[in-house]
Design an enzyme around this catalytic site. Structure first.
Site, PDB file in Angstrom:
ATOM      1  N   ARG A 117     -13.568  -7.744  17.214  1.00  0.00           N
ATOM      2  CA  ARG A 117     -13.532  -8.092  18.555  1.00  0.00           C
ATOM      3  C   ARG A 117     -13.910  -6.862  19.218  1.00  0.00           C
ATOM      4  NH1 ARG A 117      -9.092  -5.075  19.676  1.00  0.00           N
ATOM      5  NH2 ARG A 117      -7.531  -5.088  18.314  1.00  0.00           N
ATOM      6  N   GLU A 129       0.750  -1.196  -0.150  1.00  0.00           N
ATOM      7  CA  GLU A 129       0.011   0.070   0.149  1.00  0.00           C
ATOM      8  C   GLU A 129       0.921   1.274  -0.011  1.00  0.00           C
ATOM      9  OE1 GLU A 129      -3.915  -1.428   2.675  1.00  0.00           O
ATOM     10  OE2 GLU A 129      -2.226  -0.138   3.432  1.00  0.00           O
TER      11      GLU A 129
END
Length: 461
Positions: free
Chosen positions: A292, A200
């Site tokens: 989470r 990236e």
């Protein structure tokens, strides 16, 4: 609703889950290592079971031991907290195989979002902005070099299975690309057993913005606003706040919609976080989805009034969300400081030891999350975070002032902590106006420490 759950974690998050379960009338079994036998979660749980010795690999990361404990104590579900096995697809799969509910997404979903390159491709397909880079896994460093020339340096070489800053290297020019690729790949293989890499463009010194989402099994997905988590050191957050001061109304609406789109793309179930970077031009890009509960979830709870752990447990039990998007109202401003047993003046060296005395601040709009008590021991085997101080006020400046007072009152004896360092940040002019990106501490840590030392010298005079 569940009758009994196993808490497969320790410290403040174990206490947070335990309290919520008690409020819901759910019995708790805390799994603990021999090192943690005297900790608060063990003392306050309905039952407790030792699942191994101090090293996490032999206790909190011992999947078979945790499954065996849950079955032996007739627990219907396991709450993994954050860290440890909370995003481990194999552990979630073992829970499913043994008829135990994993309080979180399915193993398939965790695996899908844990593969950063697959997640990136999926987000791109559903119109969620992603950072320019490779369209798939890189064959070798030479392919990385070709793509880097196309998107422009600097670039990040990242592990598809990465996390926590591991398996990641920066290349600032063509001379660094081979070493960056090979070093990142070697670290990824050692840490995750997977050397798949992608690339990236490096967004330099961005703001780190994350959006809290909830999704149930009926397909309802909502967001609960965003958090600014730009105050980081070595990719680890130190201070978080909500809402993000840096965002305009238009950016805020767009980033919320993108986060919901991302969650719907994977039919997300449970509590989760969609993370973005915001560049200097105001463009935002998806970086990952955390499947989470987050350490910083209390700041969202403070500005929305939504108990995220309660919703997480309800969703796992098959119930619908308690809220619709129209029910969510953002009120005031919240800040969280992570209190770590470490010495900022010594390169943030961990400082385990015993705490003979402590005093936590209290008052209107102040919340403490911790498992510390006078006489407790801070172990060298685990993370150095020992408490979280969260404040809420009508506005950001009022929240900063409240945090200053809270940190002044906070007293932890016996070990070094970062409390003074956090207190100094509360007076930093750049922080006060919201001019903080992910490079702030890298640039200003020494200056903040020096300023604190000079202030103390002057006060003695």
């Amino acid at each position: 609703m569940f009758k009994k759950i196993l808490i497969a974690n320790r410290g403040e998050i174990a206490m947070r889950v335990l309290r919520c379960a008690q409020e819901m009338g759910i019995e708790t079994v805390v799994a603990y290592s021999s090192e943690d036998a005297e900790t608060l979660p063990v003392q306050f749980a309905t039952e407790a079971v030792c699942i191994g010795p101090a090293p996490a690999a032999k206790s909190y990361l011992n999947q078979d031991s945790l499954i065996a404990a849950a079955l032996a104590y007739h627990c219907e579900a396991i709450h993994p907290g954050y860290g440890f096995l909370s995003e481990n697809a194999e552990f979630a799969r073992k829970c499913e195989k043994n008829g135990i509910i994993f309080i979180g997404p399915s193993s398939r979903m965790i695996k899908g979002m844990g593969d950063k390159q697959r997640a990136r491709a999926l987000m791109k397909k559903y119109g969620v902005p992603v950072v320019p880079g490779s369209d798939g896994v890189l064959e070798d460093w030479k392919e990385a070099a070709r793509i880097a020339e196309k998107v422009g340096y600097p670039v990040l070489i990242k592990a598809s299975a990465g996390g926590g800053g591991r398996g990641m290297r920066t290349a600032y020019d063509a001379n660094e690309i081979q070493a960056a690729f090979e070093n990142a790949q070697a670290e990824a293989l050692a840490a995750f057993g997977d050397g798949s890499m992608y690339l990236e463009k490096l967004i330099q010194h961005p703001h780190h913005i994350e959006v809290q989402i909830l999704g149930d099994r009926k397909g309802h997905i909502i967001h609960l606003g965003e958090r600014d988590c730009s105050m980081q050191r070595r990719n680890q957050k130190l201070l978080e706040e909500a809402p993000a001061k840096i965002l305009t109304s238009r950016q805020r609406e767009a980033i919320h919609k993108a986060a919901v789109r991302a969650a719907k793309a994977v039919h997300y179930v449970s509590a989760g976080t969609v993370e973005f970077v915001l560049d200097k031009e105001g463009n935002f890009y998806f970086i990952e989805m955390n499947t989470r509960i987050q350490v910083e979830h209390p700041v969202t709870e403070m500005i929305t009034g939504v108990d995220l752990i309660r919703e997480q447990i309800r969703i796992a039990a098959g119930l619908e969300l308690s809220y619709r998007q129209s029910d969510i109202r953002i009120s005031g401003h919240a800040i969280e400081c992570r209190i770590n047993a470490e010495n900022p003046a010594k390169n943030f060296a961990p400082c385990p030891g015993s705490v003979p005395f402590l005093h936590f601040p209290c008052g209107c709009g102040i919340r403490i999350e911790s498992a510390l008590y006078p006489g407790s021991k801070i172990s060298p085997y685990y993370d150095s975070m020992i408490a979280k101080v969260i404040v809420h006020a009508p506005g950001r400046l009022e929240a900063i002032r409240k945090m200053r007072v809270a940190l002044e009152e906070l007293t932890i004896q016996g070990v070094d902590t970062n409390v003074d360092f956090l207190y100094l940040i509360m007076f930093n002019s750049d922080y006060m106006v919201g001019n903080v990106d992910t490079g702030f501490l890298e640039k200003d840590t020494e200056a903040i420490i020096r300023w604190g030392e000079e202030s103390r010298k002057q006060s003695r005079r």
